[in-house]
Write an enzyme that holds these catalytic residues in place. Structure first.
Site, PDB file in Angstrom:
ATOM      1  N   CYS A  21     -17.862  64.037  31.335  1.00 34.93           N
ATOM      2  CA  CYS A  21     -17.837  64.177  32.797  1.00 34.93           C
ATOM      3  C   CYS A  21     -17.780  62.806  33.445  1.00 34.93           C
ATOM      4  O   CYS A  21     -17.769  61.777  32.766  1.00 34.93           O
ATOM      5  CB  CYS A  21     -19.058  64.952  33.286  1.00 34.93           C
ATOM      6  SG  CYS A  21     -20.614  64.079  33.015  1.00 34.93           S
ATOM      7  N   CYS A  24     -20.303  60.150  32.490  1.00 34.84           N
ATOM      8  CA  CYS A  24     -20.035  59.436  31.229  1.00 34.84           C
ATOM      9  C   CYS A  24     -19.133  58.233  31.476  1.00 34.84           C
ATOM     10  O   CYS A  24     -19.454  57.101  31.072  1.00 34.84           O
ATOM     11  CB  CYS A  24     -19.364  60.361  30.223  1.00 34.84           C
ATOM     12  SG  CYS A  24     -20.352  61.776  29.714  1.00 34.84           S
ATOM     13  N   ASP A 428      14.570  42.462  53.047  1.00 36.27           N
ATOM     14  CA  ASP A 428      15.527  41.372  52.933  1.00 36.27           C
ATOM     15  C   ASP A 428      16.927  41.970  53.079  1.00 36.27           C
ATOM     16  O   ASP A 428      17.156  43.097  52.642  1.00 36.27           O
ATOM     17  CB  ASP A 428      15.352  40.709  51.564  1.00 36.27           C
ATOM     18  CG  ASP A 428      16.336  39.576  51.349  1.00 36.27           C
ATOM     19  OD1 ASP A 428      16.493  38.769  52.265  1.00 36.27           O
ATOM     20  OD2 ASP A 428      16.936  39.522  50.257  1.00 36.27           O
ATOM     21  N   ASP A 624      13.952  41.162  46.305  1.00 40.37           N
ATOM     22  CA  ASP A 624      14.410  41.151  44.915  1.00 40.37           C
ATOM     23  C   ASP A 624      13.320  40.722  43.939  1.00 40.37           C
ATOM     24  O   ASP A 624      13.555  40.672  42.739  1.00 40.37           O
ATOM     25  CB  ASP A 624      15.653  40.281  44.752  1.00 40.37           C
ATOM     26  CG  ASP A 624      15.379  38.812  45.071  1.00 40.37           C
ATOM     27  OD1 ASP A 624      14.208  38.421  45.158  1.00 40.37           O
ATOM     28  OD2 ASP A 624      16.356  38.054  45.222  1.00 40.37           O
ATOM     29  N   ASP A 628      11.947  36.209  47.106  1.00 43.33           N
ATOM     30  CA  ASP A 628      11.139  36.736  48.206  1.00 43.33           C
ATOM     31  C   ASP A 628       9.656  36.792  47.831  1.00 43.33           C
ATOM     32  O   ASP A 628       8.876  37.470  48.499  1.00 43.33           O
ATOM     33  CB  ASP A 628      11.615  38.146  48.589  1.00 43.33           C
ATOM     34  CG  ASP A 628      12.993  38.129  49.232  1.00 43.33           C
ATOM     35  OD1 ASP A 628      13.212  37.299  50.123  1.00 43.33           O
ATOM     36  OD2 ASP A 628      13.838  38.934  48.834  1.00 43.33           O
TER      37      ASP A 628
END
Length: 731
Positions: A21, A24, A428, A624, A628
């Protein structure tokens, strides 16, 4: 997953066994994060621990020791151990299933007698089954089938926490030992052997159903792994031999026959064909390949043979990078999960206190020990925190897998969560809205000196001697139009302005309007104005202008529709470009972008992003992934357009496998669908406990019904996450 180096830290992933669960996974995570130099995220749904650690402070063996000390098993998870992990999980599932059927066979007689309880024919003093038989049936269920709950509960308590195992062990033990006492003392009370055995059987059934459902959440990553080819046809000493892909090295020459999958990443050196890259990009149309083009592992060759040189093998293929990225995303934790984690950390102690208070109050106020015990047991059984732990990771696993199938690679769960909130997308221009390479857009004749085709033929012939990108695209257009190009002589080039020479005995010049003015060649202003927004190359023959060629970086076919789609999603698109205002305005107008900034240098784009964020708006950037980088880093969510390099995949929060802005819209759509599922899951997980625990405490639920409800809660959350698989990227 792999172990890799990152900022003087190692990254490792372990498969974790024994988690039941959210308590844990939370306990393992807390113990690991207490270690110096360690950052850990534990995923209950994937049963994995993703750990970044400083190797000079601790090693992998120390991490495993910490996990084992917490009461769980850990094994290193890599690409090479994937099949072993699958086999181990399959064996564990089969053993679990075997135990369930045995448990069910032992429990069914006990359940059968419960029918008499509801028929009115049952008498507390006359059990349908002798109590000694009920004892014999329930005992193996309690201590053999149910051993896992005692072991898990003890490990949890020993490490200073609590989990679902503690609740189940406490609840069923109380019912079982009370029944044993009633049987031994021959008291005139009902025994609850059927309750303890049925709860364990139902919990086990819930775990089996949950395991089957969880396996389906990782179907996407399994599909990616299965795409990896196993063999390749490689040239060795002049002969073609079949070798294992794992034995290949960069530089190997390999052959891909029609209909075969490309074995590794490579470059075409001979042949021409079309390759289906849908498994990587989500794009169904085949991509033409010829000499110099890249091919990627797992893509499928079309109609002709290709001879290629290996450039990326093993873990260095694009497919391997995608698998790593998807696994990393599936193992990460979304901010929305923090509330569930905080609740899970204190859940078991609080529920135990509520159960104790229920017992005391019912016994004190009602005076009936049996009723008090049954109600407290129901509280313990129904309060399993499994659903809380599964609510977020299961949806993230499905969502990131769907993204990978659609060519949208999501780096982590935080990016997935933030994508739905994007208000502004900065893009861009070059390579994002446009194709990223110049092309001849228009050819116009001037005056009566010839045709547009003649002007293009002369310019293309002359530009064969040039290296400028504009000249090269004019040559390409001339060849594409089937024009017969002559070899120029006496060529004189003026860098950045124009070129002059002799073509078939005729003096020809080609260049910018400024270059033509320097040569004393007049250009009609109206014709020049008609090509506004394009780079103009004028063509003159024997000192007389005969044509104008307009060159531009053309808009991608999909950009206009993508911008419209983003607007429909409520996202403002802003274009940032280093081009002049006229060119920027023309592209923006064509794409449907209402706001743009021109003449923005790469280093200034980060500042432009900062201005867009004023007012608290969430801003994303699509570029890209390389030039950038500053702007991508400044944005709240960054998109790298067109994968194919590790640089792009490492730079962005989300990598789009196609050079198509529609991928951003797909990512936002997927984010919104995934977050909707997470919120639904968390709602049902919370409401289940908010309503179930009080109902049990007030005596409206018996332990058997509580056990069934608890088992189904986790299954329902996982099943709801699987409904996300109906999401589809827009074509």
């Amino acid at each position: 997953m792999t172990a890799s180096k990152h900022a003087e830290q190692d990254v490792v992933e372990f498969s974790i066994s024994g988690m039941t669960c959210a308590a844990c996974s939370g306990r393992i995570e807390r113990q690991l994060n207490k270690l110096a130099g360690v950052e850990a995220v534990v995923n209950l749904a994937a049963e994995k621990a993703h750990i970044r650690y400083a190797p000079n402070m601790i090693d992998a063996a120390g991490l495993i020791a910490t996990i084992e000390k917490t009461g769980f098993g850990a094994t290193l998870s890599t690409a090479d151990t994937h099949e072993e992990e699958k086999a181990r999980k399959a064996a564990a599932y089969r053993e679990e299933l075997r135990r369930f059927w045995i448990s069910l066979a032992l429990t069914l007689p006990l359940i059968g007698q419960m029918a008499f309880m509801f028929s009115g024919a049952w008498d507390v003093h006359n059990d349908v089954l002798p109590r000694w038989l009920q004892f014999l049936l329930a005992t193996p269920v309690q201590f053999w089938i149910g051993k896992r709950f005692y072991v898990g509960g003890w490990n949890a308590l020993r490490s200073g926490g609590g989990n679902m195992d503690v609740l189940v062990a406490l609840g069923t033990s109380a019912a079982y030992f009370y029944s044993v006492a009633v049987m031994l003392l021959d008291l005139h009370q009902h025994v609850y052997f059927e309750a303890s055995a049925t709860v364990i059987t139902l919990v086990l059934m819930g775990k089996i159903l949950e395991a089957r459902a969880k396996a389906r959440t990782s179907a996407a990553i399994e599909a990616l792994i299965k795409l990896q080819p196993q063999t390749a046809h490689v040239e060795r000493d002049g002969q073609l031999v079949e070798v294992n892909v794992k034995a290949m090295i960069p530089g190997d020459i390999f052959i891909v026959r029609p209909g075969e999958a490309v074995p590794v990443d490579g470059e075409v050196i001979e042949g021409a064909s079309s390759v289906n890259e849908a498994m990587l990009t989500g794009e169904s149309l085949p991509v033409g390949k010829h000499g110099g083009d890249k091919v990627y592992a797992a893509t499928v060759n079309g109609e002709a043979l290709l001879k290629c040189r290996a450039t990326g093998v093993g873990t260095h293929t694009l497919l391997a990078g995608i698998i790593r990225l998807v696994e990393q995303a599936q193992g990460s934790k979304a901010p929305v999960q923090r509330l569930a984690d905080r609740i899970a950390a204190i859940f078991v102690p609080v529920v135990t206190a509520i159960a104790l208070a229920t017992f005391v109050l019912w016994w004190w106020l009602g005076g009936d020990f049996t009723v008090a015990l049954v109600n407290s047991v129901a509280v313990l059984v129904i309060a399993c925190p499994c659903a809380l732990g599964l609510a977020t990771p299961t949806a993230i696993m499905v969502g990131t897998g769907l993204g990978a199938r659609a060519g949208v690679l999501i780096r982590n769960a935080q990016a997935l969560e933030l994508a739905e909130k994007i208000e502004v997308l900065a893009v861009d221009k070059t390579g994002t809205l446009t194709q990223g390479k110049p092309a001849v857009i228009s050819v116009r004749k001037i005056g009566d000196g010839g045709t547009a085709s003649e002007a293009l033929q002369l310019a293309a012939s002359l530009e064969q001697a040039a290296t400028h990108p504009l000249g090269q695209c004019i040559v390409a257009r001339g060849k594409a139009d089937g024009l017969a190009l002559a070899t120029p002589t006496d060529v004189v080039a003026t860098p950045g302005r124009g070129i002059a020479g002799v073509v078939e005995g005729v003096r020809v010049a080609a260049g910018s309007p400024a270059f033509m003015a320097e040569q004393g060649i007049a250009l009609p202003e109206a014709d020049v104005a008609a090509l506004a927004g394009q780079s103009i190359v004028a063509v003159a023959r024997e000192g007389v202008a005969i044509g104008l060629i307009g060159v531009a970086d053309p808009l991608r076919e999909s950009s206009k529709a993508a911008v419209a789609r983003l607007k429909a999603l409520g996202v403002e698109v802003v274009m940032l470009t280093g081009d002049n205002a006229a060119t920027a305005a023309a592209i923006a107008r064509e794409a449907g972008v209402e706001r743009f900034e021109a003449e923005v240098l790469p280093g200034d784009k980060a500042g432009a992003i900062a201005k867009l964020k004023v007012g608290g708006r969430l801003v994303a950037m699509a570029g890209d992934g390389i030039n950038d980088a500053p702007a991508l880093a400044a944005a709240d969510v960054s998109f790298a357009m067109g994968a194919g390099s590790d640089v792009a995949m490492e730079a962005a929060d989300i990598t789009l496998m196609r050079d198509d802005l529609n991928g951003v819209a797909d990512a936002i759509s997927l984010s919104r669908a995934t977050l909707a599922k997470i919120r639904q899951n968390l709602f049902w997980a919370f409401i289940y406990n908010v309503l179930g625990i009080p109902a049990a405490a007030l005596g409206f639920l018996n332990p058997v019904v509580a056990g069934a409800a608890m088992a189904m809660s986790s299954v329902s959350v996982v099943s709801n996450s699987l409904l996300l698989r109906r999401w589809r990227a827009e074509k």
